[in-house]
Design an enzyme around this catalytic site. Structure first.
Site, PDB file in Angstrom:
ATOM      1  N   HIS A  37       0.842  -1.206   0.000  1.00 23.52           N
ATOM      2  CA  HIS A  37       0.000   0.000   0.000  1.00 23.52           C
ATOM      3  C   HIS A  37       0.875   1.254   0.000  1.00 23.52           C
ATOM      4  CE1 HIS A  37      -3.442  -2.559   0.926  1.00 23.52           C
ATOM      5  NE2 HIS A  37      -4.228  -1.511   0.776  1.00 23.52           N
ATOM      6  N   LYS A 105      -9.849  -9.380   6.439  1.00 26.54           N
ATOM      7  CA  LYS A 105     -10.525  -9.926   7.623  1.00 26.54           C
ATOM      8  C   LYS A 105     -10.528  -8.894   8.746  1.00 26.54           C
ATOM      9  CE  LYS A 105      -6.715 -11.989  10.250  1.00 26.54           C
ATOM     10  NZ  LYS A 105      -6.776 -11.351  11.582  1.00 26.54           N
TER      11      LYS A 105
END
Lengths: 202, 285
Positions: A37, A105
């Site tokens: 990222h 998650k």
């Protein structure tokens, strides 16, 4: 509702999904954790292009176990990693790269859900820890980027997925966020439990 | 089998095969759970555990930080060999794809690719009487480790303070440590000792209570309270949030009440290597 989605062909169907819907995804998935990222944002700042198009794929918070065998990569385990770490970068990644499906998650925060609402995108979760089962649906490694620089867990892996799921929609295109709703409920329960503790004998 | 090979085998076993006690507790959780989404998550968990065992694949891609609790007899003859064997086995386990390269430089993020670096693999030594040794293998995942916490309570806050800290921490962690989790709690000692005995408490099989009744009772009480939080499997709500609570304690300073809390994910992976004084080894789970 249960949906089988082909990515990128079914991208226009995403805006109709609702929190709690169950998805099975077939198509291209790219993995990105913290370092990937950060790198994606750095490259954008430098004006450099990515070697793939994130808007046509699923962004998956995952650092897989991969094996090099007969000149090919094989995915051994590839469950999701904790998504909340990526809240730091996700808004910008969504805005810059046009990502509309994120899988991970544990849930994500307001910053991410607001950015997803703007692009009518979703965040869905796969069962944490179910790494061997997830790997079963990643039939092929199409490519890997930044492996040398980032190491295998943090590199960007591009998988060909077949019926990857069940994924459960946790943030929907209206910005409805299970993580936020469940946290409010848990805080309420916590207060009740504290009262129980306060009123017992010892 | 030599020591290094047996440790390598123990790592492989821990990463691919969930201990029987954990499997039983996951099945119990599945039959108890009424929340539909949490039940479906438990179904995936059970499918995954069975598939990994059958195909001998890593249960989870986060194969953890390689953590070893080594109990060594004072008269055990192969102490030095133990250290070298553990480090070499971890490196080989990475080469063999049993484990993901999971150890990086904390500043640069550079990954040496073999799970070996300063202080890692982590070896915790416990010296005791005898001429044998037991190596407890505990690969510890990052998601659950991030939910660890330390509270330096005031002694006046007492047992109630301990209970509130645990519940608060569980709710704060939410879905992140991959519930249903196992809680290791270390009460007393100092800041460092409370966390070490908390992690060590995770070695005890699920369902096995502390040998002292007062501690065993507190474990059951905390388990009951923890399952009232409604976290559920992977945060989707329901009756089962925690599979078990294991408490260990140490004497404390009169002014301190340290509570170390270590959360373990549902993928509670463990194995053991036992070595006798002649160098005979046995790998068990």
């Amino acid at each position: 509702m249960i949906y089988n989605l082909k990515i990128p062909d079914d991208l226009d169907k995403i805006s109709g999904l609702r929190m709690g819907d169950v998805l099975y995804i077939t198509g291209k998935v790219f993995t990105a954790r913290d370092e990937a990222h950060q790198l994606m944002l750095e490259l954008h700042e430098k004006g450099e292009k990515l070697p793939f198009d994130p808007s046509k794929m699923v962004l998956y918070h995952c650092g897989p176990v991969v094996k090099r065998e007969n000149n090919e990569w094989k995915v051994l385990a590839a469950g999701p990693t904790t998504s909340s770490r990526m809240d730091l970068f996700e808004k910008e990644v969504i805005e810059i790269y046009g990502v509309r499906i994120i899988v991970g998650k544990g849930g994500m925060g307001d910053r991410t859900s607001e950015a997803l609402k703007k692009v009518k995108g979703i965040y869905a979760t796969y069962t944490g820890g179910a790494g061997a089962l997830a790997a079963k649906s990643f039939k092929k490694v199409l490519s890997v980027y930044y492996l040398e620089e980032l190491g295998s867990p943090e590199a960007i892996w591009i998988f060909e997925a077949e019926n990857f799921g069940p994924l459960i929609v946790s943030i929907d295109p209206d910005g409805k966020n299970w993580n936020k709703l469940s946290r409010d409920e848990m805080e309420k329960r916590k207060k009740e439990i504290f009262e129980l503790i306060d009123h017992e004998g010892n | 089998m030599d020591i290094e090979k047996s440790i390598l085998e123990a790592i492989r076993l821990a990463e691919t095969t969930i201990p029987e006690d954990v499997y039983k507790h996951l099945k119990m959780a599945y039959s108890m759970e009424e929340n539909e989404i949490s039940k479906s998550q438990l179904q995936s968990i059970l499918d995954n555990v069975e598939y990994a065992r059958e195909k001998q694949l890593p249960i989870c891609q986060d194969t953890g930080t390689q953590t070893f609790f080594v109990d060594v007899g004072f008269d055990f003859p192969f102490k030095k060999e133990l250290v070298n064997s553990i480090v070499n086995a971890v490196s080989k386990a990475t080469q063999n794809y049993y484990i993901r390269p999971n150890a990086v430089d904390p500043f640069s993020g550079k990954n040496p690719g073999n799970n070996v670096g300063r202080f890692i693999p982590y070896i915790n030594w416990f010296l005791r009487d005898g001429d044998d040794a037991t190596i407890n293998v505990l690969p510890k995942g990052g998601g659950s480790e991030n939910a660890s916490a330390l509270a330096m309570l005031k002694p006046g806050e007492g047992i109630k303070g301990i209970k509130k800290f645990v519940i608060d921490q569980l709710v704060r962690a939410g879905a992140n440590p991959c519930p249903p989790t196992i809680i290791g709690l270390g009460i007393g000692g100092g800041s460092d000792l409370s966390l070490i005995i908390a992690k060590r408490a995770l070695l005890r099989p699920l369902g096995q209570r502390h040998e002292e009744k007062r501690i065993a009772d507190l474990e059951l009480e905390l388990l009951d309270l923890a399952n009232k939080t409604g976290v559920g499997t992977m945060g989707w709500g329901g009756k089962v949030s925690v599979l078990d609570v294991h408490i260990e304690y140490a004497y404390r300073h009169p002014a301190s009440l340290p509570v170390g809390m270590v959360i373990q994910c549902w993928a509670d992976r463990r194995s053991k290597v036992h070595i006798d004084s002649k160098g005979n080894v046995e790998v068990v789970q």
